[in-house]
Motif scaffolding. Structure first.
Motif, short mmCIF file in Angstrom:
data_model
loop_
_atom_site.label_atom_id
_atom_site.label_comp_id
_atom_site.label_asym_id
_atom_site.label_seq_id
_atom_site.Cartn_x
_atom_site.Cartn_y
_atom_site.Cartn_z
N ALA A 191 0.83 -1.21 0.00
CA ALA A 191 0.00 0.00 0.00
C ALA A 191 0.86 1.26 0.00
CB ALA A 191 -0.93 -0.01 1.20
N LEU B 135 3.03 1.19 -3.60
CA LEU B 135 2.27 1.52 -4.81
C LEU B 135 1.31 2.68 -4.60
CD1 LEU B 135 1.47 -2.01 -6.26
CD2 LEU B 135 3.30 -0.44 -6.88
N GLY B 136 0.73 2.77 -3.42
CA GLY B 136 -0.19 3.87 -3.14
C GLY B 136 0.52 5.20 -2.96
N GLY B 137 1.78 5.15 -2.61
CA GLY B 137 2.54 6.38 -2.43
C GLY B 137 2.96 7.02 -3.73
#
Length: 124
Positions: free
Chosen positions: A58, A61-63
């Motif tokens: 998370a 990839l979410g950053g």
């Protein structure tokens, strides 16, 4: 001729004695409180591992979209004629996920080996 009387000699019978680690296996098989506690410990360890690695994914990839929003120059950068966001999200994400998956399998197997070691360990 005199007949000799036969004598039967029997060695002491050896009864296999249940070992302490057999007791642990029995507790697992019979789902006693101790067995349930051991299984709960394994499930907790696997769940904690899954949550930690989910957090890594998370953040990793979410950053990236957050990075592109905070630093617009990164989102407009190009590498070898291809936009950097496409390279990071479309190409680099897959090796990252493969490495995280490999790490999960390796660490989950180690958790299971530790569990088996506890079950097979002779108690004192």
């Amino acid at each position: 001729m005199t007949e000799g009387r036969r004598t039967r000699v029997v060695l002491a019978r050896v009864h296999p004695r249940a070992h302490d680690h057999d007791r642990t296996r029995t507790e697992l098989a019979e789902q006693t409180q101790v067995g349930e506690a051991l299984v709960r410990g394994l499930v907790r360890a696997q769940l904690a591992l899954a949550l930690r690695l989910s957090l890594v994914v998370a953040i990793g990839l979410g950053g990236l979209p957050l990075l592109f929003a905070v630093a617009p120059e990164v989102s407009t950068a190009q590498f070898a004629g291809i936009d950097l966001p496409w390279l990071l999200l479309g190409v680099a994400a897959f090796p990252f996920l493969v490495v995280v998956g490999w790490a999960y399998v390796r660490l989950a197997e180690r958790n299971e080996q530790d569990f088996v070691a506890v079950v097979r360990r002779p108690e004192r």
